[in-house]
Design a protein around this motif. Structure first.
Motif, mmCIF file in Angstrom:
data_model
loop_
_atom_site.group_PDB
_atom_site.id
_atom_site.type_symbol
_atom_site.label_atom_id
_atom_site.label_comp_id
_atom_site.label_asym_id
_atom_site.label_seq_id
_atom_site.Cartn_x
_atom_site.Cartn_y
_atom_site.Cartn_z
ATOM 1 N N GLY A 194 61.504 -6.112 25.638
ATOM 2 C CA GLY A 194 62.945 -6.145 25.567
ATOM 3 C C GLY A 194 63.608 -5.758 26.868
ATOM 4 N N PHE A 195 64.932 -5.937 26.902
ATOM 5 C CA PHE A 195 65.711 -5.584 28.076
ATOM 6 C C PHE A 195 67.184 -5.576 27.707
ATOM 7 C CE2 PHE A 195 65.122 -10.157 28.059
ATOM 8 C CZ PHE A 195 66.385 -10.672 28.355
ATOM 9 N N ALA A 196 68.001 -5.039 28.608
ATOM 10 C CA ALA A 196 69.454 -5.047 28.438
ATOM 11 C C ALA A 196 70.085 -5.601 29.696
ATOM 12 C CB ALA A 196 69.976 -3.642 28.154
ATOM 13 N N VAL A 197 71.210 -6.291 29.541
ATOM 14 C CA VAL A 197 71.922 -6.920 30.650
ATOM 15 C C VAL A 197 73.369 -6.458 30.634
ATOM 16 C CG1 VAL A 197 72.603 -9.092 31.740
ATOM 17 C CG2 VAL A 197 70.471 -8.976 30.446
ATOM 18 N N GLY A 198 73.889 -6.109 31.805
ATOM 19 C CA GLY A 198 75.287 -5.744 31.926
ATOM 20 C C GLY A 198 75.936 -6.481 33.075
ATOM 21 N N VAL A 199 77.150 -6.964 32.863
ATOM 22 C CA VAL A 199 77.907 -7.658 33.906
ATOM 23 C C VAL A 199 79.340 -7.150 33.873
ATOM 24 C CG1 VAL A 199 78.681 -9.878 34.823
ATOM 25 C CG2 VAL A 199 76.480 -9.734 33.629
ATOM 26 N N ILE A 200 79.873 -6.798 35.048
ATOM 27 C CA ILE A 200 81.267 -6.390 35.163
ATOM 28 C C ILE A 200 81.929 -7.210 36.258
ATOM 29 C CG2 ILE A 200 80.821 -4.498 36.804
ATOM 30 C CD1 ILE A 200 82.995 -2.901 35.161
ATOM 31 N N GLU A 207 84.068 -8.449 43.445
ATOM 32 C CA GLU A 207 84.159 -7.357 42.472
ATOM 33 C C GLU A 207 83.251 -7.628 41.267
ATOM 34 O OE1 GLU A 207 88.030 -5.886 41.505
ATOM 35 O OE2 GLU A 207 88.790 -6.209 43.528
ATOM 36 N N LEU A 208 82.029 -8.022 41.588
ATOM 37 C CA LEU A 208 81.038 -8.389 40.576
ATOM 38 C C LEU A 208 79.871 -7.419 40.605
ATOM 39 C CD1 LEU A 208 79.704 -10.390 38.517
ATOM 40 C CD2 LEU A 208 78.743 -11.558 40.523
ATOM 41 N N GLY A 209 79.493 -6.896 39.444
ATOM 42 C CA GLY A 209 78.322 -6.044 39.323
ATOM 43 C C GLY A 209 77.414 -6.515 38.206
ATOM 44 N N ILE A 210 76.110 -6.464 38.456
ATOM 45 C CA ILE A 210 75.108 -6.935 37.505
ATOM 46 C C ILE A 210 74.016 -5.870 37.404
ATOM 47 C CG2 ILE A 210 73.403 -8.743 36.979
ATOM 48 C CD1 ILE A 210 75.043 -10.495 39.061
ATOM 49 N N VAL A 211 73.583 -5.568 36.192
ATOM 50 C CA VAL A 211 72.454 -4.659 36.003
ATOM 51 C C VAL A 211 71.560 -5.212 34.908
ATOM 52 C CG1 VAL A 211 73.822 -3.197 34.429
ATOM 53 C CG2 VAL A 211 71.751 -2.283 35.501
ATOM 54 N N VAL A 212 70.253 -5.197 35.163
ATOM 55 C CA VAL A 212 69.263 -5.605 34.166
ATOM 56 C C VAL A 212 68.218 -4.493 34.077
ATOM 57 C CG1 VAL A 212 67.642 -7.368 33.390
ATOM 58 C CG2 VAL A 212 69.614 -8.033 34.806
ATOM 59 N N LEU A 213 68.050 -3.938 32.887
ATOM 60 C CA LEU A 213 67.088 -2.866 32.641
ATOM 61 C C LEU A 213 66.041 -3.367 31.654
ATOM 62 C CD1 LEU A 213 69.688 0.026 32.061
ATOM 63 C CD2 LEU A 213 68.681 -0.714 34.235
ATOM 64 N N SER A 214 64.757 -3.211 31.987
ATOM 65 C CA SER A 214 63.706 -3.734 31.110
ATOM 66 C C SER A 214 62.673 -2.671 30.799
ATOM 67 C CB SER A 214 63.026 -4.945 31.759
ATOM 68 O OG SER A 214 62.121 -4.541 32.771
ATOM 69 N N ASN A 215 61.960 -2.880 29.694
ATOM 70 C CA ASN A 215 60.867 -1.972 29.338
ATOM 71 C C ASN A 215 59.522 -2.647 29.546
ATOM 72 O OD1 ASN A 215 60.912 -3.740 27.185
ATOM 73 N ND2 ASN A 215 61.026 -2.182 25.581
ATOM 74 N N ASP A 268 75.577 0.115 29.519
ATOM 75 C CA ASP A 268 76.942 0.603 29.310
ATOM 76 C C ASP A 268 77.334 1.595 30.402
ATOM 77 O OD1 ASP A 268 77.183 -0.910 27.009
ATOM 78 O OD2 ASP A 268 77.019 0.796 25.617
ATOM 79 N N ASP A 269 76.454 2.562 30.653
ATOM 80 C CA ASP A 269 76.760 3.598 31.639
ATOM 81 C C ASP A 269 76.664 3.071 33.070
ATOM 82 O OD1 ASP A 269 77.245 5.406 29.657
ATOM 83 O OD2 ASP A 269 75.582 6.755 30.144
ATOM 84 N N MET A 270 75.661 2.255 33.349
ATOM 85 C CA MET A 270 75.475 1.767 34.708
ATOM 86 C C MET A 270 76.632 0.886 35.160
ATOM 87 S SD MET A 270 72.901 3.022 36.293
ATOM 88 C CE MET A 270 72.587 1.854 37.619
ATOM 89 N N LEU A 271 77.269 0.176 34.238
ATOM 90 C CA LEU A 271 78.432 -0.625 34.618
ATOM 91 C C LEU A 271 79.580 0.266 35.081
ATOM 92 C CD1 LEU A 271 78.478 -3.457 31.924
ATOM 93 C CD2 LEU A 271 77.691 -3.593 34.296
ATOM 94 N N LYS A 272 79.670 1.468 34.536
ATOM 95 C CA LYS A 272 80.692 2.417 34.992
ATOM 96 C C LYS A 272 80.406 2.862 36.428
ATOM 97 C CE LYS A 272 81.386 4.050 30.252
ATOM 98 N NZ LYS A 272 81.180 5.159 29.292
#
Length: 550
Positions: free
Chosen positions: A93-99, A386-394, A306-310
């Motif tokens: 699994g993984f999570a994706v964040g975009v701001i 003003e674009l931020g992307i984070v992908v966290l995986s296990n 959620d937190d990393m996008l902040k």
């Protein structure tokens, strides 16, 4: 890996470097904990000047040809790409964040927190972000610099008198700034065996660094070094009276509302919705969260999308969010500025303070990767958009970099339909390359041999100035164990391999290495004199450890 450029991204003129295609090391192999490379770029120098007015113009016009801006790229489309990546990669699994423009476009999870279990991942799921922690350290020190509480250009010994490297002059002249941009003369990952799974304090680890050899001329090369960020963490303590963890929690986590983020794995036992690390190349073998306590400044933060996008929003908003200053705007003049380069002719990268910076389609891209035991991550920012992307995986795969790069390219108007095929092809090649590391050592085994020294002669204490002590102990009639002082998680049972070489049967699984041997060396009088390790891997260099019989 990738290429890079940068200098105060919204201030004055910005020099451009070149970004080569390809990878520094295969991201899917259980190596390269510092970063997994982008694998995208251009192959020519381009003159580029840019100021605030030009920035505003470029926000309206992307590149010629196919254009698919992020504003047109809906959350459903990103979801579709994420689901395709989940199916293509061997990852639980993984999570994706975009701001974008201060607004969250997406923060969502895919797959499961633990392989084989129904544990949905979401935007609040906690993952180790590993070396993406380094930007918190560089931002902390630069904030203190701008506030006049320390000087980045003061020698480290001003704040840590015990700090020493391989040479007295280098030791006394290495500055805090040098710590943050990988130019002190140490080789990439050199010395990580000092801190990996160690119970030593950060200060004890730093005091051992002087025994590491010089790999290149001081300030005239590149070597990715976790040890310098561990040192940087102790500079924060010296200046503020707070540990790096306390400082980050009070100055960033609290003010930004990063309520689930942690600076240690210890609180995770009392928390829910935490991802499980997995060793991908061993059939997604689950691991316990490795304690990176003393080395935390180099990679110890646990967070969610959620937190990393902040955190990324604070970087993109130049330190002030919703009218509240998190750090001074001038911090980015230093952290987003080119301080160093790596690579060779027409193939190089640039390094800021705690970040890597490169060019893509005429835009500066600020990035870093993270590699933790069983977890890889990727952070990408395009400040101009003003674009931020984070992908966290296990998992220990290239998914985070591949998917992050895909979202980046879509925002830049690049729609490469083969992005996933190309990424998984690299994955397969990297995995094959990883397996080849063990082929020669295993094939060289000579069967039906016997040790030339007795078990009693091998028992004893062995010392290495870099690591400390090793103890060979008898646990049965002919059973031996090798104990690593202050690093009991590395302990192993010894089984005879051939001649005076013994296989290391680790007492617990390790993410970065598996097969390994230790040879008992003899002096001219045929007495056991020392130990020599052979543990093939890309990260924890056991060959740097040379135990001498006491």
């Amino acid at each position: 890996m990738f290429v890079n450029w940068g200098v105060g991204l919204q201030r004055g003129f910005v020099p451009l470097a070149l970004v080569p295609a390809g990878k520094n090391r295969p991201a899917q192999a259980p190596g390269n904990k510092a970063y997994q490379s982008e694998g995208n770029g251009i192959n020519s120098f381009l003159p580029y000047l840019h100021n605030m007015q030009f920035k505003l113009q470029l926000l309206l016009v992307f590149c010629l040809g196919t254009t698919l801006s992020l504003t047109a790229q809906t959350a459903e489309e990103i979801n579709r790409d994420a689901m395709a990546a989940l199916a293509a990669y061997d990852t639980p699994g993984f999570a994706v964040g975009v701001i974008k423009d201060g607004k969250v476009v997406l923060s969502a999870g895919f797959g499961t927190r633990t392989d084989g279990k129904e544990e949905a991942v979401d935007g609040a799921t906690l993952f180790a972000i590993a070396s993406n922690s380094k930007a918190f350290i560089s931002t902390s020190l630069t904030k203190l610099h701008v506030e006049g509480k320390l000087d980045l250009d003061e020698p480290v010994q001003t704040y840590l008198p015990y700090f020493q490297l391989y040479d007295p002059y280098v030791s006394s002249h290495t500055t805090v700034r040098d710590l943050l941009c990988h130019r002190v003369g140490l080789g990439t990952f050199s010395g990580d065996a000092i801190w990996y799974k160690s119970e030593k304090s950060a200060e004890e680890i730093i005091r051992q660094i002087r025994h590491l050899p010089q790999a290149y001329e001081w300030r005239a090369g590149y070597g990715y070094t976790n040890l310098m960020f561990i040192t940087a963490g102790e500079v924060i303590r010296s200046v503020t009276g707070q540990s790096w963890a306390e400082y980050v929690r009070s100055n960033f986590f609290g003010p930004l509302g990063m309520s689930r983020s942690q600076t240690s794995v210890k609180p995770l036992a009392e928390m829910g919705n935490v991802a499980t690390p997995h060793v991908t190349h061993r059939g997604n073998q689950p691991l316990r969260m490795a304690p990176w306590e003393a080395s935390g400044a180099a990679g110890g933060i646990i967070s969610s999308t959620d937190d990393m996008l902040k955190w990324l929003n604070a970087q993109l908003q130049e330190g002030t969010v919703a009218g509240k200053e998190i750090f001074p705007e001038k911090v980015l003049d230093q952290t987003f500025k080119v301080h160093n380069f790596s690579g060779g002719k027409l193939s190089f990268s640039s390094i800021g303070l705690g970040w890597f910076i490169y060019e893509r389609e005429g835009k500066a891209v600020v990035t870093h990767g993270g590699g933790y035991d069983g977890m890889y991550s990727r952070v990408i920012m395009i400040p101009e958009l003003e674009l931020g992307i984070v992908v966290l995986s296990n998992s220990m795969t290239g998914l985070s970099s591949a998917l992050g790069s895909r979202i980046r390219d879509l925002a830049l108007g690049i729609d490469d339909i083969d992005w996933l095929t190309d990424a998984t092809d690299r994955e397969d090649k990297g995995r094959a390359s990883w397996q080849e590391k063990f082929t020669a050592p295993k094939a060289s085994r000579v069967m039906d041999t016997k040790p030339t020294v007795g078990v009693d002669d091998m028992v004893g204490t062995y010392a290495d100035p870099l690591f400390g002590k090793f103890e060979v102990v008898r646990t049965g009639e002919r059973q031996l164990e090798l104990h690593f002082d202050r690093s009991p998680s590395l302990n192993a049972t010894l089984s005879h391999w051939h001649y005076d070489t013994w296989k290391l049967e680790w007492h617990e699984p390790h993410a970065w290495f598996d097969f390994g041997t230790v040879q008992f060396l003899k002096d001219n009088r045929q007495q056991v004199s020392g130990l020599r390790f052979d543990v093939p891997n890309d990260d924890i260099f056991f060959e740097e450890l040379e135990g001498v019989r006491e």
